[in-house]
Scaffold this motif. Structure first.
Motif, PDB file in Angstrom:
ATOM      1  N   LEU A 100      32.387   8.239 115.167  1.00 46.09           N
ATOM      2  CA  LEU A 100      32.429   7.893 113.748  1.00 46.09           C
ATOM      3  C   LEU A 100      31.355   6.853 113.429  1.00 46.09           C
ATOM      4  O   LEU A 100      30.635   6.972 112.429  1.00 46.09           O
ATOM      5  CB  LEU A 100      33.816   7.368 113.380  1.00 46.09           C
ATOM      6  N   ALA A 101      31.225   5.827 114.279  1.00 47.73           N
ATOM      7  CA  ALA A 101      30.180   4.817 114.070  1.00 47.73           C
ATOM      8  C   ALA A 101      28.795   5.449 114.146  1.00 47.73           C
ATOM      9  O   ALA A 101      27.900   5.116 113.354  1.00 47.73           O
ATOM     10  CB  ALA A 101      30.314   3.697 115.102  1.00 47.73           C
ATOM     11  N   LEU A 102      28.604   6.386 115.083  1.00 43.90           N
ATOM     12  CA  LEU A 102      27.311   7.062 115.216  1.00 43.90           C
ATOM     13  C   LEU A 102      26.969   7.893 113.981  1.00 43.90           C
ATOM     14  O   LEU A 102      25.788   8.116 113.683  1.00 43.90           O
ATOM     15  CB  LEU A 102      27.317   7.969 116.443  1.00 43.90           C
ATOM     16  N   ALA A 103      27.991   8.376 113.279  1.00 46.15           N
ATOM     17  CA  ALA A 103      27.759   9.179 112.076  1.00 46.15           C
ATOM     18  C   ALA A 103      27.315   8.326 110.895  1.00 46.15           C
ATOM     19  O   ALA A 103      26.831   8.865 109.891  1.00 46.15           O
ATOM     20  CB  ALA A 103      29.021   9.959 111.707  1.00 46.15           C
ATOM     21  N   CYS A 104      27.478   7.006 110.995  1.00 43.38           N
ATOM     22  CA  CYS A 104      27.024   6.105 109.941  1.00 43.38           C
ATOM     23  C   CYS A 104      25.518   5.884 110.079  1.00 43.38           C
ATOM     24  O   CYS A 104      24.913   6.181 111.099  1.00 43.38           O
ATOM     25  CB  CYS A 104      27.773   4.773 110.026  1.00 43.38           C
ATOM     26  N   ARG A 133      24.391  13.031 118.800  1.00 45.12           N
ATOM     27  CA  ARG A 133      23.809  11.843 118.176  1.00 45.12           C
ATOM     28  C   ARG A 133      23.429  10.767 119.182  1.00 45.12           C
ATOM     29  O   ARG A 133      22.395  10.107 119.014  1.00 45.12           O
ATOM     30  CB  ARG A 133      24.781  11.276 117.137  1.00 45.12           C
ATOM     31  N   LEU A 134      24.238  10.555 120.214  1.00 45.00           N
ATOM     32  CA  LEU A 134      23.956   9.444 121.123  1.00 45.00           C
ATOM     33  C   LEU A 134      22.609   9.592 121.822  1.00 45.00           C
ATOM     34  O   LEU A 134      21.848   8.609 121.890  1.00 45.00           O
ATOM     35  CB  LEU A 134      25.087   9.288 122.141  1.00 45.00           C
ATOM     36  N   PRO A 135      22.225  10.789 122.338  1.00 41.75           N
ATOM     37  CA  PRO A 135      20.907  10.905 122.973  1.00 41.75           C
ATOM     38  C   PRO A 135      19.742  10.701 122.012  1.00 41.75           C
ATOM     39  O   PRO A 135      18.604  10.514 122.452  1.00 41.75           O
ATOM     40  CB  PRO A 135      20.913  12.339 123.534  1.00 41.75           C
ATOM     41  N   ARG A 136      20.008  10.752 120.704  1.00 44.29           N
ATOM     42  CA  ARG A 136      18.947  10.493 119.726  1.00 44.29           C
ATOM     43  C   ARG A 136      18.862   9.015 119.360  1.00 44.29           C
ATOM     44  O   ARG A 136      17.908   8.598 118.711  1.00 44.29           O
ATOM     45  CB  ARG A 136      19.186  11.307 118.457  1.00 44.29           C
TER      46      ARG A 136
END
Length: 249
Positions: A100-104, A133-136
């Motif tokens: 959820l935090a990564l989607a922000c 998202r994390l690898p980006r």
């Protein structure tokens, strides 16, 4: 500006109905012309969110249950939104809470905050955006380590890898998030929507193809910005030595 607080004691865990409620909050924010920036945080100081509610899972909620049009937590698959959201991470962001935090768009973290994706330890994958998202957001090797081992990432290390924008004392978390939101609100709203559109559209492209996309006329927010009164207002304000007054058209 809008503050959205996830309040599900004791760990701010999320099940289907909470995902749908969060999506409605984000949708209302998107559709309200008066609102420019949203801040998302959790209640308390221990958990931002523990992610998927395993109690709901034990009671029969399927791993692939329908979390609504915004996906898990109402945001992880809400791809059409055009306004920035800041995560104010007040504690542990676990599994889907980390996703959820990564989607922000930006993350402000309390000093004691921790981020981790423990899914592999319970036989599943971080498939609410974590694997994408994390690898980006951090180096590939670090992302793989976090996902394959489930180890936690403390706030100072998250800042070191560029995952978060700020690390602050817990009692200053929302103050810092509000200050960041106010700085965003000082910018031109159409230009900010165009930035989100250009970043999203060009992220998977090489620079040459990204320029082709930008020049194609296929990006409505970018095209609208180019023809807007605000684009002229910026130049006029600079020439006249005054702050710009943005109209949003």
């Amino acid at each position: 500006m809008l503050l959205i607080t996830l309040n599900r004691p004791n760990a701010n865990a999320i099940e289907c109905s909470t995902s749908q409620e969060l999506y409605e909050a984000f949708l209302s924010f998107e559709e309200d012309a008066e609102l420019r920036v949203a801040i998302l945080t959790g209640s308390g100081q221990r958990f931002f969110s523990a992610g998927w509610d395993l109690k709901a899972a034990a009671d029969g909620e399927a791993i692939d249950a329908d979390h609504g049009p915004g996906g898990f937590a109402g945001l992880t698959e809400y791809f059409s939104r055009t306004k920035p959201v800041i995560a104010a991470v007040n504690g542990m962001a676990v599994g889907g809470g980390f996703e959820l935090a990564l989607a922000c768009d930006l993350i402000v973290a309390a000093e004691h905050a921790k981020f981790f994706l423990p899914e592999v330890q319970i036989g599943i994958t971080p498939d609410s955006g974590g694997v994408f998202r994390l690898p980006r957001r951090v180096p590939h090797a670090i992302a793989m380590e976090l996902m394959l081992t489930g180890r936690s990432l403390v706030a100072p290390e998250a800042e070191q890898w560029g995952l978060v924008n700020r690390v602050v004392a817990a009692d200053r978390l929302l103050e810092e998030a509000w200050e960041l939101a106010e700085r965003i609100c000082a910018g031109a709203p159409l230009a900010q929507r165009a930035i989100k559109e250009l970043v999203g559209g060009g992220e998977a492209l090489d620079v040459e193809d990204a320029f082709r996309l930008q020049r194609s006329g296929a990006l409505p927010h970018y095209s609208r910005m180019l023809k807007s009164m605000d684009a002229q207002e910026g130049a006029n304000a600079f020439a006249e030595g005054r702050p710009p007054v943005w109209k949003g058209y």
